[in-house]
Design a protein around this motif. Sequence first.
Motif, PDB file in Angstrom:
ATOM      1  N   UNK A  30      30.569  52.254  28.383  1.00  0.00           N
ATOM      2  CA  UNK A  30      30.390  52.838  27.063  1.00  0.00           C
ATOM      3  C   UNK A  30      30.845  54.289  27.000  1.00  0.00           C
ATOM      4  N   UNK A  31      31.269  54.823  28.133  1.00  0.00           N
ATOM      5  CA  UNK A  31      31.830  56.163  28.123  1.00  0.00           C
ATOM      6  C   UNK A  31      33.132  56.242  27.344  1.00  0.00           C
ATOM      7  N   UNK A  32      33.732  55.087  27.102  1.00  0.00           N
ATOM      8  CA  UNK A  32      34.952  55.063  26.292  1.00  0.00           C
ATOM      9  C   UNK A  32      34.689  55.568  24.873  1.00  0.00           C
ATOM     10  N   UNK A  33      33.585  55.117  24.305  1.00  0.00           N
ATOM     11  CA  UNK A  33      33.286  55.461  22.927  1.00  0.00           C
ATOM     12  C   UNK A  33      31.812  55.844  22.835  1.00  0.00           C
ATOM     13  N   UNK A  34      31.559  57.107  22.695  1.00  0.00           N
ATOM     14  CA  UNK A  34      30.189  57.614  22.762  1.00  0.00           C
ATOM     15  C   UNK A  34      29.315  56.988  21.691  1.00  0.00           C
ATOM     16  N   UNK A 827      48.137  47.344  26.635  1.00  0.00           N
ATOM     17  CA  UNK A 827      48.695  48.092  25.510  1.00  0.00           C
ATOM     18  C   UNK A 827      48.125  49.473  25.345  1.00  0.00           C
ATOM     19  N   UNK A 828      47.288  49.900  26.296  1.00  0.00           N
ATOM     20  CA  UNK A 828      46.618  51.193  26.190  1.00  0.00           C
ATOM     21  C   UNK A 828      47.627  52.348  26.141  1.00  0.00           C
ATOM     22  N   UNK A 829      48.677  52.267  26.932  1.00  0.00           N
ATOM     23  CA  UNK A 829      49.591  53.395  27.095  1.00  0.00           C
ATOM     24  C   UNK A 829      50.433  53.662  25.851  1.00  0.00           C
ATOM     25  N   UNK A 830      50.570  52.705  24.971  1.00  0.00           N
ATOM     26  CA  UNK A 830      51.413  52.894  23.785  1.00  0.00           C
ATOM     27  C   UNK A 830      50.655  52.503  22.520  1.00  0.00           C
ATOM     28  N   UNK A 831      49.378  52.766  22.504  1.00  0.00           N
ATOM     29  CA  UNK A 831      48.566  52.300  21.376  1.00  0.00           C
ATOM     30  C   UNK A 831      48.983  52.970  20.071  1.00  0.00           C
ATOM     31  N   UNK A 832      49.340  54.257  20.102  1.00  0.00           N
ATOM     32  CA  UNK A 832      49.743  54.960  18.888  1.00  0.00           C
ATOM     33  C   UNK A 832      51.138  54.530  18.426  1.00  0.00           C
ATOM     34  N   UNK A 833      52.094  54.543  19.350  1.00  0.00           N
ATOM     35  CA  UNK A 833      53.473  54.235  18.976  1.00  0.00           C
ATOM     36  C   UNK A 833      53.652  52.827  18.464  1.00  0.00           C
ATOM     37  N   UNK A 953      49.120  58.439  25.023  1.00  0.00           N
ATOM     38  CA  UNK A 953      47.763  57.901  25.234  1.00  0.00           C
ATOM     39  C   UNK A 953      46.898  58.126  24.009  1.00  0.00           C
ATOM     40  N   UNK A 954      45.911  57.298  23.791  1.00  0.00           N
ATOM     41  CA  UNK A 954      45.116  57.358  22.558  1.00  0.00           C
ATOM     42  C   UNK A 954      44.286  58.617  22.408  1.00  0.00           C
ATOM     43  N   UNK A 955      43.917  59.238  23.505  1.00  0.00           N
ATOM     44  CA  UNK A 955      43.010  60.391  23.414  1.00  0.00           C
ATOM     45  C   UNK A 955      43.739  61.734  23.461  1.00  0.00           C
ATOM     46  N   UNK A 956      45.066  61.698  23.427  1.00  0.00           N
ATOM     47  CA  UNK A 956      45.814  62.948  23.489  1.00  0.00           C
ATOM     48  C   UNK A 956      45.528  63.796  22.265  1.00  0.00           C
ATOM     49  N   UNK A 957      45.302  65.070  22.480  1.00  0.00           N
ATOM     50  CA  UNK A 957      45.004  65.978  21.384  1.00  0.00           C
ATOM     51  C   UNK A 957      46.305  66.502  20.757  1.00  0.00           C
ATOM     52  N   UNK A 958      46.186  66.862  19.478  1.00  0.00           N
ATOM     53  CA  UNK A 958      47.308  67.502  18.801  1.00  0.00           C
ATOM     54  C   UNK A 958      48.413  66.567  18.350  1.00  0.00           C
ATOM     55  N   UNK A1030      42.881  53.913  12.562  1.00  0.00           N
ATOM     56  CA  UNK A1030      42.706  52.629  13.223  1.00  0.00           C
ATOM     57  C   UNK A1030      42.455  52.799  14.718  1.00  0.00           C
ATOM     58  N   UNK A1031      43.240  53.647  15.351  1.00  0.00           N
ATOM     59  CA  UNK A1031      43.072  53.879  16.792  1.00  0.00           C
ATOM     60  C   UNK A1031      41.728  54.551  17.068  1.00  0.00           C
TER      61      UNK A1031
END
Length: 1038
Positions: A30-34, A827-833, A953-958, A1030-1031
Amino acid sequence: MDNGEPLPSFEGLAAAFAKAKADKEREEAQGLKARTGDAVAANKQGEVHFKALHGIVIAFFTFLLALHLVGIYLFTSGFLLTRLVLEEKSNCAIPPINSSRSYSPASPSTGCWHPKMFEKAIVIIVDALRYDFTVPFNSEGPDKPHHFHNAIPVFYETALHSPNNAFLLPFIADPPTTTLQRLKGLTTGTLPTFIDAGSNFAGTAIDEDNLVAQLRNASKRIVHLGDDTWHSLFPGYFEPNLTHAYDSFNVWDLHTVDNGVTKHIFPLLHPSNSSKWDVIFGHYLGVDHAGHRYGPDHPAMAAKLNQMDEIFRKMIDQLDDDTLLVVMGDHGMDAKGDHGGESDDEIQAALWMYSKQKLFGRSSPSYTTPPATAKERPVAQIDLVPTLSLLLGMPIPFNNLGAPIEEAFIGPKGDDFENLATVHRLAAAQIHRYQHAYAQARGLDENSRASSVSLWRAANNAWDSVAGTKKANKEQWINVYKSFSRYQRETLSMCRALWARFDIPRMVNGITILASTLLVLATYARGLDGDHAELTPPLLTRSILGAIIGTLLGFGASFAIPSLPWEHAVSYSTAIGGVIGSATAFWYVRRRIVYPFPTTIWGWTSVVFTLALSAGFAANSFTIWEDEILLHFLTTFGVLLTISSFRQRNAIDRALGCYHSSLFIILTRVASLSRLCREEQMPYCKSTYYASATSSTSAPWQLAIPIVSAFLLPNLIRTYYKNTRNHQGSAVLWLDVALRFGMLLGAAYWTLDAADDGDWYPGYGKLLKTTKTIIAQITLAIALGFGYSTFSWSKPLLKIETRSADSKDKSAQVVADGGRSSITILGYANVHGSRYALLVTMWFLAISLVQKPMGAGAIAIAAWQIFSLFEIIDTNKLSDSAVGPVILGLLGSFYFFKTGHQATLASIQWESAFIPLQTIRYPWSPLLVTLNTFGAQILCAVAVPAVVLWKQPPKKRGLLGDVTKAIATHLLFYAAINLATTMWAGHLRRHLMLYRIFCPRFMTGAVVLLVVDVMAIFVAVGGTRVSFLSVAEVFGWT
């Protein structure tokens, strides 16, 4: 489960965790999504912050769009000028000069300034009747006959065999060769100005004096049949019970208008109805529509010309002795049936006049045979106005610049030069009266028209010398006639120069706004360090504040200086105020401003290519061959990217980069095979977009292109998704089913269209039209209806799997592990694209439908190249560079040409407005034409965010800031091109090729910039909101 096989997958992370792991392992995962209260609040705050920031980014880009609009408006209003329209009207009782020796001013019943020769007239326009359609084909030459040859011989035969009853002459139009402008010239006798070219489809009533108004003032009963453009120019002028107007915009309909005109005109010719009308204006559109749809060299054109031949033969039989029959083309058409420019084929129309009375003649026996080409004995279209006016006993309209046509006044023996000199004197006197009034209204001195004034005096001296002679000889009258003719030609030449004056202050102000906006955009795109989205709020606030202050100052200046046009003052001061506000914002964040010039080879490459393209538009040859230059630019980029890929340390990146860079070059070369040549490129260019250079239809083999694309492209795009493990969830349904099915429907549409065009199934034409329209509507519903629904509601393209701990598969991202099993997310590595790129494929499907088969193939190659570009940018670590957005700009410009377009009015594919429609409907018809014309730029603009989101990656900032930076860079490319074409058009405003090359390229650049602005802001940046939200539903904001 212990043998390494994956366990069942589930929709959400929580469900997958609950089924796959023990309680302790689930808590770790559950550390993935607080889920704690504080974390949930923080996550909600992150979402609110993103939405606010996203709205501010869109608002700032909209502000830049407004600046572009203001800059383009000011330059255009100074560059595309209208002439001063005088309110004066010619009066029947007041001729422009003292009457001739044998006639005094009378009334319309006998003739105002000259004896009336006809009681009635039937004036027929056969839209796009080119002169070579009307003369016989010379079989002795090396050329082979075309379908349009010898298809309408009635004009040539009557003029040759009955020269006293008829004459046929080349009828030269003044560019732009669009119907609205030609109708203005044919009724007023004046020249078109630049602004008319931009108003072809927004006709407004003609306020100046014209032939139709003179007929109405004389209480003539006027009937109109055909093209409804007449009613926008002359509202309320026609007999309502006898007039029948038809929609003129549906260029795929060859028969409705023509059949309607024919149906209603022949009953009016019956003697029992002759008292109901005095003048009939008929406007046939079938020839023009056949040209647009098929091109001139097509059996449909021959059939339409044959139909016109039969109609006019029947009309001749039913004509009475007191009625004049005039048939003319308003313009011609080019080799593939289009018009709008100034090529010979576009300006060379035909004029034929016929009467049962033997009134016409030739000044030389050699003139009995109509000219073999349009280069021999041509007459200007404005010459029709004084000719018809005098033949019908009307006064010549006040603003007329034309001269009477010789054959109409020379007499049946061809020796009545006294009459010819008299009518030329009347026309010249009216021109002189108009020029005097115009000079007074404009405040022009005599020196500006000294040459024409001297010719006027010389002509009047020649007249006076003859008038004082009791019996002047033929040579004296010829001298008088030629003297007034020289004055008319000189005045016409002077007016062409006079009306080419430009409002330099407006042009300079427009360029100033565009240039200053370019600086703001350049600083915003490449001159800031840090998250661009986070830096946008102060920019927006200060820009709007500056614009408000500028607006107030503009209103104040317009009140203080009444002579200053208020819309000019307010728009300019508002824009400059907004720019100054942006400058203060940059000063506010000056610590974030970095060195403005590129610091990498890729940055310099992007700048050099953009500047080289911009500078090249100063040369007409560069502009003409822009499509070939873009091909070399893109190939060079491909080579550079291949070299860069070889230098990558990672073997996989090196292999992928080299493969996709090489593929990029190959696809560019393949796409270059689709070509539509402009006239100036001949004979060094061969068109392949249509069946032939003289056709507007596709060859049968080209129908296979959309079918092949439908089977190949979804599979190719699917490989990009499979390589990143994102061929999951909604992507399976969309790529494997919806996209392929939509492309097959598009292929079916064009097959049915070809069947309809070629009459493959006689008698089923209506069924084919209805079926293909429904298919097109279904395709658009799939692309934009189902597509957007899928994009909006789709979850991230992920698949959660649980594997045993000893699994050897390390390719997927391991989220949590421990004990006997581990959880992986495919699909984690390209979830946004992958999530955002669905939007690119949806717009591709809509754009593909409205392209001809060759264009659909080209746009499919463009889509393939775009996905390869994503991989190239990723493997070369260039997502933060300007190279991706700039290459997409070059791709959009390149495929603009590859989809059958050029920077000319004639290349617009108006028929695309009717692909999903059977009649014109606003705003959908103009939007469809826009989608067809600028589809390539639209597709590339939508793809810009994916360049920076691909494999992030999905958690990248900016990421929003990265998207903002890329969009700003893409807009910067088009803004630079627009500024360059605008500046060069202004600088070269006296160039011989202004109308043909520089002005159309400026207008293309301006429209492209605005279209890309709108699509990039509201579709691309707007689409990232849906994708990011969505992400974040899965991975959170914190």
